[in-house]
Scaffold this active site. Structure first.
Site, PDB file in Angstrom:
ATOM      1  N   SER A 242       0.605  -0.773   0.072  1.00  0.00           N
ATOM      2  CA  SER A 242       0.553   0.415   0.123  1.00  0.00           C
ATOM      3  C   SER A 242       1.054   1.571   0.123  1.00  0.00           C
ATOM      4  O   SER A 242       1.743   1.246  -0.729  1.00  0.00           O
ATOM      5  CB  SER A 242      -0.897  -0.130   0.713  1.00  0.00           C
ATOM      6  OG  SER A 242      -2.036   0.299   1.383  1.00  0.00           O
ATOM      7  N   ASP A 265       0.380  -3.044  -4.218  1.00  0.00           N
ATOM      8  CA  ASP A 265      -0.521  -3.209  -4.978  1.00  0.00           C
ATOM      9  C   ASP A 265      -1.491  -0.949  -3.879  1.00  0.00           C
ATOM     10  O   ASP A 265      -2.347  -1.237  -3.428  1.00  0.00           O
ATOM     11  CB  ASP A 265      -2.352  -3.507  -3.329  1.00  0.00           C
ATOM     12  CG  ASP A 265      -3.485  -3.840  -4.226  1.00  0.00           C
ATOM     13  OD1 ASP A 265      -3.759  -3.503  -5.411  1.00  0.00           O
ATOM     14  OD2 ASP A 265      -4.210  -3.896  -3.541  1.00  0.00           O
ATOM     15  N   HIS A 328      -7.156  -5.629  -1.817  1.00  0.00           N
ATOM     16  CA  HIS A 328      -5.114  -5.245  -1.191  1.00  0.00           C
ATOM     17  C   HIS A 328      -5.088  -5.507   0.262  1.00  0.00           C
ATOM     18  O   HIS A 328      -3.711  -5.543   0.009  1.00  0.00           O
ATOM     19  CB  HIS A 328      -6.562  -3.480  -0.773  1.00  0.00           C
ATOM     20  CG  HIS A 328      -5.702  -3.054  -0.118  1.00  0.00           C
ATOM     21  ND1 HIS A 328      -4.075  -2.532  -1.459  1.00  0.00           N
ATOM     22  CD2 HIS A 328      -4.871  -2.589   1.115  1.00  0.00           C
ATOM     23  CE1 HIS A 328      -3.517  -0.992  -0.825  1.00  0.00           C
ATOM     24  NE2 HIS A 328      -4.153  -0.899   0.425  1.00  0.00           N
TER      25      HIS A 328
END
Length: 401
Positions: A242, A265, A328
């Site tokens: 992230s 991601d 995610h």
């Protein structure tokens, strides 16, 4: 059953539920939690004290050298309680009120690590290192390839311990890092201080770019502390999930000791959107449907174009892959939680909004195989790209763009 770990005595759960399984990797893994203080830098979010960090170090142990394993708490009771307060709100939000986080799951979770190993003394005689389960006292004779692992925005490093263990089991020293005042809860065991996060405003681009530069400085300090010196043959790769993926790219651009980077991601932010990171290699690994072709994911397209159009463009190594069945939050320890905690996979709302359809055991297998091939390639330890050369029948869940 009682075990001693980290200086305290803990009662183990009656059954194996909530215990992260030891990964089926070439090495077993020991774990150590460390406090670091940068005496040369005041905390950028609180100028009343020097910058202080918490890191976890996961180190591989040859299987014949590991004489015993033990279970250690996934996180302290204090941190688990604070994290579950936040998870209650977050899961309620992403599921639109359809489900709740199972209270107590974090406090009842454990990791299985190597806590007794054979080492060598100065006369090359075998000795027993029977420590507290965190690997204190053992200094490796040869510096291992090192992976810095960055957490998501406002996420504790502790939520990546299982993922780090899987990667360390492939033969790397893996360092997970907290970033106080950004990471949601950071506990310093030496004096009991707890620092809550939320300082950078996620809606403020300038605040996010500032946070990225703070993370880059934190990574630089960690590498200095670990003894990685400039102009030497360093063996470091930076991986991040992230927001940590963007931070990996920014740290990589700012520090020549980092040989390659991976974004798991996360959208890209900061200076790398215009500069790229070539000629050092970079991997973008997205959850299902998250890639540079997604209309809303303009940051990946911009980063890819910038990396490839620089003077090094013809030499740039940048690949983009997707993991089918994942969300995610599949790409870190929550996928393991879903496997080992009774009832979580049966909760259709949690699967739909949080865990994804792919099993955590498969996510970890894919991550450790693809990321270890990237590490070997980025550090020049292999003569080819391994699984990253293209589609594989072993892993049909991975698609290349």
């Amino acid at each position: 059953m009682l075990v001693v770990a980290g200086g305290g005595i803990f009662k183990l759960p009656a059954a194996a539920a909530g215990v992260f399984p030891e990964p089926p990797t070439p090495f077993q893994v020991k774990w150590e939690s460390l406090e670091l203080t940068d005496v040369n830098r005041m905390d950028p979010y609180n100028a009343t004290h020097p910058r202080r960090l918490m890191i976890s170090k996961f180190s591989p142990v040859p299987r014949p050298a590991c004489l015993g394993t033990c279970r250690v708490p996934y996180m302290s009771q204090r941190v688990a309680s604070a994290e579950e307060d936040l998870l209650d709100l977050f899961v309620d939000y992403i599921s639109q009120g359809k489900t709740k986080w199972p209270r107590g799951a974090l406090a009842e979770s454990w990791m299985q690590v190597c806590c007794k190993e054979v080492t060598k003394d100065r006369n090359n005689n075998s000795v027993y290192d029977d420590d507290d389960g965190h690997g204190h006292g053992h200094v490796p004779q040869k510096k291992l390839p090192t992976v810095l692992f960055g957490s998501g925005f406002n996420i504790s490093r502790l939520f990546y311990s299982g993922t780090a263990q899987h990667l360390a089991g492939m033969g790397y020293e893996v360092i997970t890092m907290d970033h106080p005042y950004e990471s949601n809860v950071v506990e310093f065991p030496s004096d009991g201080t707890v620092i809550l996060g939320g300082r950078p405003d996620p809606a403020n681009t300038s605040a996010l770019e500032f946070a990225l530069n703070v993370r880059a400085a934190d990574a630089r300090f960690v590498l200095d502390t670990l003894g990685f010196y400039p102009q030497r043959n360093n063996t470091v790769v930076h991986i991040g999930h992230s927001f940590g993926g963007a931070a990996a790219a920014v740290a990589m651009a700012a520090d020549s000791r980092i040989a390659g980077g991976v974004n798991l991601d996360g959208s890209m932010f900061g200076s790398v959107l215009s500069t790229g990171v070539a000629p050092r290699p970079f991997l973008l690994l997205g959850s299902e449907g998250h890639n540079s072709s997604t209309p809303t994911e303009t940051s990946w397209r911009q980063f890819i174009n910038s990396t490839r159009r620089r003077p090094h463009g013809e030499k740039a190594w940048l690949k983009e892959v997707n993991l089918a069945g994942s969300l995610h939050w599949s790409l870190h320890d929550f996928s393991i939680f879903a496997d080992v905690t009774p009832g979580l996979r049966a909760n259709e709302d949690l699967v739909t909004f949080f865990f994804g359809r792919i099993l955590g055991s498969r996510v970890m297998e894919i991550l450790r195989e693809y990321l270890s091939d990237f590490v070997e390639f980025a550090l020049g330890r292999s003569g080819n790209e391994g699984l990253l050369v293209g589609p594989s029948q072993r892993f049909p869940e991975i698609s290349f763009l």
